[in-house]
Design a protein around this motif. Sequence first.
Motif, PDB file in Angstrom:
ATOM      1  N   GLN A 245       0.835  -1.202   0.000  1.00 45.74           N
ATOM      2  CA  GLN A 245       0.000   0.000   0.000  1.00 45.74           C
ATOM      3  C   GLN A 245       0.865   1.245   0.000  1.00 45.74           C
ATOM      4  O   GLN A 245       0.549   2.226  -0.672  1.00 45.74           O
ATOM      5  N   VAL A 246       1.961   1.222   0.748  1.00 49.77           N
ATOM      6  CA  VAL A 246       2.892   2.356   0.782  1.00 49.77           C
ATOM      7  C   VAL A 246       3.570   2.511  -0.577  1.00 49.77           C
ATOM      8  O   VAL A 246       3.639   3.610  -1.132  1.00 49.77           O
TER       9      VAL A 246
ATOM     10  N   GLY B 186      -1.326  12.806  -2.045  1.00 51.13           N
ATOM     11  CA  GLY B 186      -1.461  13.344  -0.706  1.00 51.13           C
ATOM     12  C   GLY B 186      -0.221  13.161   0.140  1.00 51.13           C
ATOM     13  O   GLY B 186       0.868  12.947  -0.376  1.00 51.13           O
ATOM     14  N   PHE B 187      -0.413  13.261   1.429  1.00 46.89           N
ATOM     15  CA  PHE B 187       0.675  13.132   2.384  1.00 46.89           C
ATOM     16  C   PHE B 187       0.587  11.772   3.060  1.00 46.89           C
ATOM     17  O   PHE B 187      -0.499  11.249   3.257  1.00 46.89           O
ATOM     18  N   MET B 188       1.737  11.250   3.459  1.00 44.46           N
ATOM     19  CA  MET B 188       1.762   9.939   4.099  1.00 44.46           C
ATOM     20  C   MET B 188       2.815   9.948   5.199  1.00 44.46           C
ATOM     21  O   MET B 188       3.881  10.535   5.035  1.00 44.46           O
ATOM     22  N   ARG B 189       2.494   9.292   6.290  1.00 44.05           N
ATOM     23  CA  ARG B 189       3.472   9.048   7.350  1.00 44.05           C
ATOM     24  C   ARG B 189       3.489   7.549   7.581  1.00 44.05           C
ATOM     25  O   ARG B 189       2.448   6.928   7.772  1.00 44.05           O
TER      26      ARG B 189
ATOM     27  N   LYS C 167      10.669  -0.407   6.905  1.00 43.28           N
ATOM     28  CA  LYS C 167      10.189   0.930   6.544  1.00 43.28           C
ATOM     29  C   LYS C 167      11.057   1.570   5.470  1.00 43.28           C
ATOM     30  O   LYS C 167      10.541   2.080   4.482  1.00 43.28           O
ATOM     31  N   THR C 168      12.363   1.553   5.674  1.00 45.63           N
ATOM     32  CA  THR C 168      13.261   2.238   4.752  1.00 45.63           C
ATOM     33  C   THR C 168      13.221   1.587   3.373  1.00 45.63           C
ATOM     34  O   THR C 168      13.127   2.285   2.361  1.00 45.63           O
ATOM     35  N   GLN C 169      13.260   0.283   3.306  1.00 43.33           N
ATOM     36  CA  GLN C 169      13.188  -0.393   2.000  1.00 43.33           C
ATOM     37  C   GLN C 169      11.841  -0.150   1.326  1.00 43.33           C
ATOM     38  O   GLN C 169      11.769  -0.004   0.101  1.00 43.33           O
ATOM     39  N   THR C 170      10.789  -0.088   2.117  1.00 39.10           N
ATOM     40  CA  THR C 170       9.463   0.176   1.553  1.00 39.10           C
ATOM     41  C   THR C 170       9.405   1.589   0.989  1.00 39.10           C
ATOM     42  O   THR C 170       8.897   1.802  -0.119  1.00 39.10           O
TER      43      THR C 170
ATOM     44  N   LEU D 108      10.323  14.528  -1.280  1.00 40.23           N
ATOM     45  CA  LEU D 108      10.899  14.735   0.048  1.00 40.23           C
ATOM     46  C   LEU D 108      10.640  13.494   0.885  1.00 40.23           C
ATOM     47  O   LEU D 108       9.495  13.062   1.040  1.00 40.23           O
ATOM     48  N   ALA D 109      11.704  12.915   1.390  1.00 42.11           N
ATOM     49  CA  ALA D 109      11.596  11.775   2.301  1.00 42.11           C
ATOM     50  C   ALA D 109      12.507  12.067   3.484  1.00 42.11           C
ATOM     51  O   ALA D 109      13.624  12.542   3.302  1.00 42.11           O
TER      52      ALA D 109
END
Length: 64
Positions: A10-11, A17-20, A29-32, A51-52
């Motif tokens: 899903q990520v 939009g914005f996502m956290r 998390k980082t690989q995703t 921007l990440a």
Amino acid sequence: MMNYSDEQQQVVNFRSGFMRVTAPAGSGKTQTMAGLITGLVEEGVPEDKILATTFSNAGVKEMK
């Protein structure tokens, strides 16, 4: 190619939009996020428009 869980996919597929992303250490998390960014760049989004953020030096190295 990485095999993502349903939640990670899903990520990776997120496009508006914005996502956290909040998940425990070692959950990918980082690989995703890298998968998401790779997809955006492959679709033509300029790298300077993405921007990440990460909160660790290890995350910075992995994102590069």
